[in-house]
Scaffold this active site. Structure first.
Site, short mmCIF file in Angstrom:
data_model
loop_
_atom_site.label_atom_id
_atom_site.label_comp_id
_atom_site.label_asym_id
_atom_site.label_seq_id
_atom_site.Cartn_x
_atom_site.Cartn_y
_atom_site.Cartn_z
N THR A 33 -0.20 -2.34 -8.72
CA THR A 33 -1.41 -2.61 -9.48
C THR A 33 -2.06 -1.30 -9.91
O THR A 33 -1.98 -0.31 -9.18
CB THR A 33 -2.38 -3.42 -8.59
OG1 THR A 33 -1.73 -4.63 -8.23
CG2 THR A 33 -3.69 -3.73 -9.29
N GLY A 34 -2.71 -1.31 -11.07
CA GLY A 34 -3.44 -0.12 -11.51
C GLY A 34 -2.95 0.40 -12.83
O GLY A 34 -1.94 -0.08 -13.38
N THR A 36 -1.61 3.32 -13.64
CA THR A 36 -0.35 4.08 -13.65
C THR A 36 0.84 3.13 -13.57
O THR A 36 1.80 3.24 -14.34
CB THR A 36 -0.31 5.09 -12.48
OG1 THR A 36 -1.59 5.71 -12.35
CG2 THR A 36 0.76 6.14 -12.69
N ASP A 90 4.21 1.66 -7.10
CA ASP A 90 2.77 1.41 -6.97
C ASP A 90 2.00 2.73 -7.06
O ASP A 90 2.54 3.79 -6.74
CB ASP A 90 2.48 0.71 -5.63
CG ASP A 90 1.25 -0.19 -5.70
OD1 ASP A 90 0.45 -0.03 -6.64
OD2 ASP A 90 1.10 -1.04 -4.81
N GLY A 91 0.75 2.64 -7.46
CA GLY A 91 -0.11 3.81 -7.56
C GLY A 91 -0.80 4.09 -6.24
O GLY A 91 -0.56 3.42 -5.23
N GLY A 104 -6.27 0.77 -2.92
CA GLY A 104 -7.28 -0.28 -2.97
C GLY A 104 -8.36 -0.04 -4.00
O GLY A 104 -9.34 -0.78 -4.05
N GLY A 106 -8.20 -0.79 -6.89
CA GLY A 106 -8.24 -2.01 -7.70
C GLY A 106 -8.41 -3.25 -6.84
O GLY A 106 -8.20 -4.37 -7.32
N GLU A 112 -0.64 -5.49 -1.91
CA GLU A 112 0.19 -4.29 -2.14
C GLU A 112 0.87 -3.87 -0.84
O GLU A 112 2.05 -3.50 -0.84
CB GLU A 112 -0.68 -3.14 -2.66
CG GLU A 112 -1.15 -3.35 -4.10
CD GLU A 112 -2.12 -2.28 -4.56
OE1 GLU A 112 -2.11 -1.97 -5.76
OE2 GLU A 112 -2.90 -1.77 -3.74
N LYS A 130 -4.63 13.07 -7.54
CA LYS A 130 -4.66 12.21 -6.35
C LYS A 130 -4.20 12.94 -5.08
O LYS A 130 -4.25 12.36 -3.99
CB LYS A 130 -3.77 10.98 -6.57
CG LYS A 130 -4.04 10.19 -7.83
CD LYS A 130 -5.36 9.49 -7.77
CE LYS A 130 -5.65 8.59 -8.96
NZ LYS A 130 -4.85 7.41 -9.05
C1 5RP Z 1 -5.04 -0.90 -6.61
C2 5RP Z 1 -4.48 0.42 -6.20
C3 5RP Z 1 -4.06 1.33 -7.31
O1 5RP Z 1 -2.68 1.53 -7.18
C4 5RP Z 1 -4.81 2.62 -7.19
O2 5RP Z 1 -6.19 2.34 -7.29
C5 5RP Z 1 -4.40 3.61 -8.28
O3 5RP Z 1 -4.78 3.14 -9.54
P1 5RP Z 1 -4.56 3.96 -10.88
O4 5RP Z 1 -3.08 4.07 -11.10
O5 5RP Z 1 -5.27 3.12 -11.94
O6 5RP Z 1 -5.20 5.31 -10.72
O7 5RP Z 1 -4.36 0.76 -5.06
O8 5RP Z 1 -5.52 -1.60 -5.51
#
Ligand code: 5RP
Length: 236
Positions: A33-34, A36, A90-91, A104, A106, A112, A130
């Site tokens: 999710t997210g 990226t 996953d991001g 988290g 998102g 996840e 990050k």
């Molecule tokens: C969602 C997450 C996302 O992977 C995390 O917030 C990174 O998001 P982004 O890729 O938009 O920076 O953990 O629950």
């Protein structure tokens, strides 16, 4: 050269695409999710459409991932239907030098963690902002909580030294409600000295569904960064 394009967007795009290019035909793929991971989902869809990739099935970690997968033509399955996940992408909100994560941002970390920790290969995709030396230094730790337990869980998290904030909606009055119908507390600690211990301690508070510490789950971290004006990807 970048000229005019948002560099963060470019880093996310490159790293998402690179992760998707590592997926092989026939794979069961955990879809994170997210913003990226959205690029990885887009690329998987493009590869399916071009015939470069065949017979994959996605397991979404959120409503968002499921909507994107459908939009890009990725067939979906569930954990009831399959007995393995080959790769998850996953991001993350923070990544420490041991490849431990805070996730988290998102509010999707509960699903996840189920999907990412089952994957044979878990690939984390982040832009260079990050990376941290210690978890908890730039991002509050998300904790998913049953709504009826918000008050006692808040007190228990404060007793652990955290400053606790109920996550509020954007363009929605009131709190964020997760895909499971729960709420999220964002907990600020000075820094999390022992992530493995903290993950277990918080999950042992009655009413907590899951927290955003991912310890010893990550296999590969791909980092998008800008070098000499170009977006590049390196592996941690
Ligand atoms: C969602 C997450 C996302 O992977 C995390 O917030 C990174 O998001 P982004 O890729 O938009 O920076 O953990 O629950």
């Amino acid at each position: 050269m970048l000229s005019g394009t948002d560099p963060v967007k470019l880093m996310k795009q490159q790293v998402g695409f690179t992760a998707a290019d590592r997926v092989q035909s026939g794979a069961i793929v955990g879809l994170g999710t997210g913003s990226t991971t959205a690029y990885a989902i887009q690329r998987l869809g493009d590869r399916l459409k071009s015939g470069d990739l065949k017979d994959i099935k996605g397991i979404p970690t959120s409503f968002q991932a499921s909507v994107l997968a459908k939009q890009y033509g990725i067939p979906l399955t569930t954990l009831d239907e399959v007995d393995r996940i080959d790769v998850a992408i996953d991001g993350a909100d923070e990544v420490d030098p041991q490849k431990n994560l805070i996730k988290g941002g998102g509010a999707a970390h509960t699903r996840e963690k189920v999907v990412d920790s089952l994957a044979e290969l878990f690939i984390v995709v982040v832009d260079s902002s990050k990376l941290v030396t210690a978890l908890g230094t730039t991002f509050a730790l998300p904790v998913e909580v049953l709504p009826m337990a918000i008050a006692p869980v808040t007190r228990a998290l404060e007793a652990l030294g955290g400053t606790v904030e109920l996550r509020m909606g954007v363009k929605k009055d009131g709190p964020v409600i997760t895909d499971q119908g729960n709420m999220v507390l964002d907990v600020t600690f000075a820094a999390i000295a022992n992530p493995a211990e903290m993950e277990v301690t918080i999950n042992n508070i009655p009413g907590v569904l899951e927290n955003g510490l991912f310890v010893n789950v990550t296999d590969v971290v791909l980092i998008g960064e800008i070098k000499d004006g170009e977006a590049i990807v390196r592996e941690m």
